[in-house]
Design a protein around this motif. Structure first.
Motif, PDB file in Angstrom:
ATOM      1  N   UNK A   1      69.716 -11.734   4.760  1.00  0.00           N
ATOM      2  CA  UNK A   1      70.135 -10.750   5.751  1.00  0.00           C
ATOM      3  C   UNK A   1      71.133 -11.321   6.753  1.00  0.00           C
ATOM      4  N   UNK A   2      71.060 -12.645   6.989  1.00  0.00           N
ATOM      5  CA  UNK A   2      71.889 -13.265   8.018  1.00  0.00           C
ATOM      6  C   UNK A   2      72.381 -14.626   7.536  1.00  0.00           C
ATOM      7  N   UNK A   3      73.669 -14.738   7.249  1.00  0.00           N
ATOM      8  CA  UNK A   3      74.242 -15.990   6.752  1.00  0.00           C
ATOM      9  C   UNK A   3      74.119 -17.120   7.779  1.00  0.00           C
TER      10      UNK A   3
ATOM     11  N   UNK B   1      73.510  -6.200   3.572  1.00  0.00           N
ATOM     12  CA  UNK B   1      73.264  -5.341   4.732  1.00  0.00           C
ATOM     13  C   UNK B   1      71.781  -5.042   4.913  1.00  0.00           C
ATOM     14  N   UNK B   2      71.082  -4.872   3.787  1.00  0.00           N
ATOM     15  CA  UNK B   2      69.681  -4.498   3.896  1.00  0.00           C
ATOM     16  C   UNK B   2      68.956  -4.823   2.602  1.00  0.00           C
ATOM     17  N   UNK B   3      67.706  -5.268   2.737  1.00  0.00           N
ATOM     18  CA  UNK B   3      66.844  -5.554   1.602  1.00  0.00           C
ATOM     19  C   UNK B   3      65.639  -4.622   1.645  1.00  0.00           C
ATOM     20  N   UNK B   4      64.944  -4.442   0.510  1.00  0.00           N
ATOM     21  CA  UNK B   4      63.737  -3.622   0.529  1.00  0.00           C
ATOM     22  C   UNK B   4      62.765  -4.107   1.607  1.00  0.00           C
ATOM     23  N   UNK B   5      62.087  -3.179   2.221  1.00  0.00           N
ATOM     24  CA  UNK B   5      61.118  -3.445   3.297  1.00  0.00           C
ATOM     25  C   UNK B   5      61.762  -4.135   4.493  1.00  0.00           C
ATOM     26  N   UNK B   6      63.088  -4.093   4.578  1.00  0.00           N
ATOM     27  CA  UNK B   6      63.829  -4.782   5.637  1.00  0.00           C
ATOM     28  C   UNK B   6      63.521  -6.273   5.689  1.00  0.00           C
ATOM     29  N   UNK B   7      63.297  -6.865   4.518  1.00  0.00           N
ATOM     30  CA  UNK B   7      63.022  -8.298   4.421  1.00  0.00           C
ATOM     31  C   UNK B   7      64.254  -9.101   4.824  1.00  0.00           C
ATOM     32  N   UNK B   8      64.030 -10.358   5.170  1.00  0.00           N
ATOM     33  CA  UNK B   8      65.117 -11.252   5.562  1.00  0.00           C
ATOM     34  C   UNK B   8      65.694 -12.039   4.393  1.00  0.00           C
TER      35      UNK B   8
END
Length: 127
Positions: A81-83, A110-117
């Motif tokens: 989610x964040x480089x 931009x986004x992963x399932x369940x808003x995972x990191x």
């Protein structure tokens, strides 16, 4: 070549219409593994290193079920989610691939399932 679906209770179950992994010939292809604790079903948030470790533990459990291990991984794909967390992820990742390092792609999304990191998938050889 036949394909076989791989499933273990030692990794989170699929949250959609897919398998944890598919074995074809001497290879196993895992689905992306989120940092979900398979015992509690809880998503690890707020600590990218703990999250990365859990994702890799989930991958490892699936590979074990398929008859292989992290030592036989030939390719990984890491979605983050964040480089800016890249170096912290690498610190944990390196502990799982001590000798022959697999090929790897790492992309910020931009986004992963369940808003995972983080989410990690692999391709491994079955010897």
């Amino acid at each position: 070549m036949e394909k076989a679906m791989i499933h273990t209770n030692n990794a989170p179950g699929a949250i959609g219409p897919y398998s944890q992994a598919v074995k074809v010939g001497n290879f196993v292809f895992t689905s992306g593994q989120l940092p979900v604790d398979p015992k509690t079903g809880e998503l690890i948030r707020g600590d990218i290193q703990k999250a990365t470790k859990q994702s890799l533990e989930n991958v490892s459990a699936i590979l074990k079920e398929a008859g292989t291990s992290m030592d036989n991984v030939v390719k990984t794909t890491v979605f983050i989610k964040d480089m800016n967390e890249f170096s912290k992820i690498n610190e944990v990742y390196a502990q799982y691939f001590l000798n022959d390092k697999p090929a790897r792609s790492c992309v910020e999304v931009a986004r992963l399932p369940k808003d995972a990191d983080v989410e990690i998938e692999v391709v491994a050889l079955i010897k």
